[in-house]
Scaffold this active site. Sequence first.
Site, PDB file in Angstrom:
ATOM      1  N   LYS A  59      44.621  40.341  49.571  1.00  0.00           N
ATOM      2  CA  LYS A  59      45.013  40.945  50.837  1.00  0.00           C
ATOM      3  C   LYS A  59      43.855  41.184  51.805  1.00  0.00           C
ATOM      4  CE  LYS A  59      49.549  41.652  50.558  1.00  0.00           C
ATOM      5  NZ  LYS A  59      50.507  41.213  51.595  1.00  0.00           N
ATOM      6  N   SER A 309      47.465  36.720  41.861  1.00  0.00           N
ATOM      7  CA  SER A 309      47.330  37.270  43.205  1.00  0.00           C
ATOM      8  C   SER A 309      46.784  38.684  43.253  1.00  0.00           C
ATOM      9  CB  SER A 309      48.680  37.222  43.924  1.00  0.00           C
ATOM     10  OG  SER A 309      49.664  37.929  43.195  1.00  0.00           O
TER      11      SER A 309
END
Length: 407
Positions: A59, A309
Amino acid sequence: MTAHSDHGPVTLADIEEAARLLDGVAIYTPMDGARWLSDLCGGEVRLKCENLQRTGSFKMRGAYTRISRLSDEEKAAGVVAASAGNHAQGVALSAKLLGVKATVFMPDGAPIPKVNATMGYGAEVIFHGQYLHHAMERALEFAAETGAVLIHPYDHVDIITGQGTAGLEILAQSPHVKTVLVPTGGGGLLSGIAIAIKASRPDVRIVGVQAKNAAAYPPSLAAGHPVRLDRMNTMADGIAVGVPGDLNFATIRDLVDDVITVTEESMARALLAVAERAKYVVEPSGAAAVAALLDDPHGFETPAVAVLSGGNVDPLLLGKVIQRGMAAAGRFHYLRVVISDLPGGLAGLLTDISEAGASVIEVAHERISPHLNLNEVEVSLQLETRGPKHAAKLSEMLAERGYRVNV
């Protein structure tokens, strides 16, 4: 640097520019071989370790790209975001590095480590609503009230551009890749990776992986437009997004080859496998791509890359997920065995189980039941075994020794 508009296509040149911007700020995350997955899938499988990125997920790539491109006036007004945790941390750290005040709205029940990390990076955290879209609604109101700039978690060209830098790294680290599997919530990472890879390698199959109980893309793609889910119920909070963004939807519709779903049990099994075999801590959403490979080992052309992720997981949740993963992998075995209610009956059963190589985790007795004789007791057992074959062999052995066994 010129700020991008909220709309319009993201190009490979945009992503390459973002990579230069992020050089020295974001980590060029490693790509690790996974022989255990390669053996299972019949060809090379590698792991793109965004769980090792700063703030523990991909992110930051998008958040830093977005905030860095704000005007001085916009930076002075501060930024606001809505997130279950990973985007919150990316915004908080990026804002801190760029000297910008950050306010983050998080849904009630957001994972404690993600909350603490977000505050640790200097952001103000405010809880609002049960789901991410509730927090987003309040963040939009806050932006209108204060003039703070909303840093959207996925549906903005700068966010997509920043996340796409992971795609450039995947091509550089695995130039012969045939399939890339990407955990998917709102779709920012999937969109960015698809743009980065398809620009030069349109032959590469890009697959988004969603949690089955929070999968907005399959119905949206079928309908031809973003469709909001009525409810979500998943431990994978990092990809629990109820509606695709407009920009992401268009990119995924046009460039992504498939969006598939995985169950809670599959993600738990994948998280356990990654921890045991690769020695990485990942959150349930971070294990979604590996879950897809474990579900269908021969369904993806190799060489394949599975993106890990994120690695931000509450230790309490991690323990529960590992237990669930062991159950899904057949390493927890539950039995009900009828034995004699005489001295030595239970001891004999436990001795037999020990000789079979299983470990007893929990034992419970039931003496009052219409299907038991007066001199019988039913014992409920939770056992740890080496896997499904061992568990089946144990049940067969007990039956051969005269026990009445219910699995």
